[in-house]
Scaffold this motif. Sequence first.
Motif, mmCIF file in Angstrom:
data_model
loop_
_atom_site.group_PDB
_atom_site.id
_atom_site.type_symbol
_atom_site.label_atom_id
_atom_site.label_comp_id
_atom_site.label_asym_id
_atom_site.label_seq_id
_atom_site.Cartn_x
_atom_site.Cartn_y
_atom_site.Cartn_z
ATOM 1 N N ALA A 20 0.723 -1.405 -0.124
ATOM 2 C CA ALA A 20 -0.101 0.340 0.070
ATOM 3 C C ALA A 20 0.905 1.511 0.092
ATOM 4 O O ALA A 20 1.789 1.320 0.763
ATOM 5 N N ALA A 21 0.915 2.392 -0.863
ATOM 6 C CA ALA A 21 2.115 3.154 -1.737
ATOM 7 C C ALA A 21 0.513 4.383 -1.227
ATOM 8 O O ALA A 21 1.076 5.754 -1.271
ATOM 9 N N GLY A 22 -0.060 4.269 -0.377
ATOM 10 C CA GLY A 22 -1.152 5.598 -0.352
ATOM 11 C C GLY A 22 -2.658 5.381 -0.324
ATOM 12 O O GLY A 22 -2.754 4.306 -0.286
ATOM 13 N N GLU A 23 -3.388 6.914 0.011
ATOM 14 C CA GLU A 23 -4.740 6.340 0.423
ATOM 15 C C GLU A 23 -5.302 5.275 -0.833
ATOM 16 O O GLU A 23 -5.782 4.141 -0.822
ATOM 17 N N ASP A 24 -4.971 5.653 -2.573
ATOM 18 C CA ASP A 24 -5.955 5.088 -3.525
ATOM 19 C C ASP A 24 -4.687 4.012 -4.479
ATOM 20 O O ASP A 24 -4.341 4.539 -5.792
ATOM 21 N N MET A 25 -3.194 4.560 -3.817
ATOM 22 C CA MET A 25 -2.016 3.478 -4.311
ATOM 23 C C MET A 25 -1.561 2.465 -3.792
ATOM 24 O O MET A 25 -1.147 1.764 -3.155
ATOM 25 N N VAL A 26 -1.394 1.469 -4.743
ATOM 26 C CA VAL A 26 -0.278 -0.087 -4.974
ATOM 27 C C VAL A 26 1.122 0.140 -5.140
ATOM 28 O O VAL A 26 0.622 0.343 -6.592
ATOM 29 N N ASP A 27 1.853 -0.192 -5.119
ATOM 30 C CA ASP A 27 3.250 -0.684 -5.433
ATOM 31 C C ASP A 27 3.447 -1.890 -5.903
ATOM 32 O O ASP A 27 3.622 -2.925 -4.345
ATOM 33 N N ILE A 78 15.026 -10.438 -14.006
ATOM 34 C CA ILE A 78 13.947 -8.452 -14.498
ATOM 35 C C ILE A 78 13.562 -8.506 -12.875
ATOM 36 O O ILE A 78 12.835 -8.936 -12.989
ATOM 37 N N ASP A 79 13.904 -6.924 -12.516
ATOM 38 C CA ASP A 79 13.718 -6.640 -11.320
ATOM 39 C C ASP A 79 12.400 -5.693 -11.903
ATOM 40 O O ASP A 79 12.119 -4.733 -12.701
ATOM 41 N N PHE A 80 11.215 -5.961 -11.382
ATOM 42 C CA PHE A 80 9.413 -5.279 -12.079
ATOM 43 C C PHE A 80 8.980 -4.204 -10.595
ATOM 44 O O PHE A 80 9.357 -4.865 -9.834
ATOM 45 N N LYS A 81 8.959 -3.649 -11.388
ATOM 46 C CA LYS A 81 8.444 -2.243 -10.457
ATOM 47 C C LYS A 81 7.013 -1.307 -11.184
ATOM 48 O O LYS A 81 7.188 -1.025 -11.782
ATOM 49 N N ASP A 111 -1.028 17.162 -14.735
ATOM 50 C CA ASP A 111 -1.407 16.144 -13.396
ATOM 51 C C ASP A 111 -1.525 14.956 -13.105
ATOM 52 O O ASP A 111 -1.522 14.526 -12.451
ATOM 53 N N MET A 112 -1.161 14.548 -13.954
ATOM 54 C CA MET A 112 -1.079 12.868 -14.389
ATOM 55 C C MET A 112 1.286 12.438 -14.274
ATOM 56 O O MET A 112 1.697 12.969 -14.677
ATOM 57 N N ASP A 113 0.968 11.260 -13.261
ATOM 58 C CA ASP A 113 1.772 10.845 -13.089
ATOM 59 C C ASP A 113 2.322 9.556 -14.002
ATOM 60 O O ASP A 113 2.135 8.943 -14.276
ATOM 61 N N ASP A 114 3.652 10.154 -14.351
ATOM 62 C CA ASP A 114 4.114 9.958 -15.673
ATOM 63 C C ASP A 114 4.746 7.980 -15.286
ATOM 64 O O ASP A 114 5.117 6.714 -15.986
ATOM 65 N N ASN A 115 5.051 7.882 -13.699
ATOM 66 C CA ASN A 115 5.911 6.478 -13.504
ATOM 67 C C ASN A 115 4.617 5.350 -13.024
ATOM 68 O O ASN A 115 5.051 4.657 -11.986
#
Length: 169
Positions: free
Chosen positions: A47-54, A80-83, A97-101
Amino acid sequence: MHFQFRKAASAEGPTKFHESLDVSDLIKGRKDIASVSPLAADLQLYAAGEDMVDVRGTLKAELNVACSRCLTPVSRAVDIDFKERFIHEQEPEQEEDMDDNAIYVVDESVDLVPYLEESFMLNLPFAVVCKDDCKGLCPACGTNLNEHECGCDTTAVDPRLAALKDFFK
């Protein structure tokens, strides 16, 4: 290989995935790859934040390929390192406003297979050689020059200068 977004985003610790994925259909058009083992995915969801998952982890497969110089069969491991980061919302209309990653998803269930396949295809070796000093095949007779010399004349003459070859004789 699906995960429930809300469940992963609200989890206290990492959620782990250990699965394999058949990627043999992805290499059907490649003549240099003879076979591939199933892609082993060892992934962890954070969990990487309210509406984020890494999603982080490793992808591993074994390739049986032909050497690009001498066509000798070679076995190569692909690690392969996957992220990836997934955000649960509509993609913003404004580019600033967009996160490119990040990957924007709107469904509750997220399928990881397309992202794993893409990462696998992008990390395939371009030209595999059996050894760094591979001599390849003779362009005239096709003999493997790693095994023995063939004695062919392989000096290449530029056709535009071929008339000057006998000039000083």
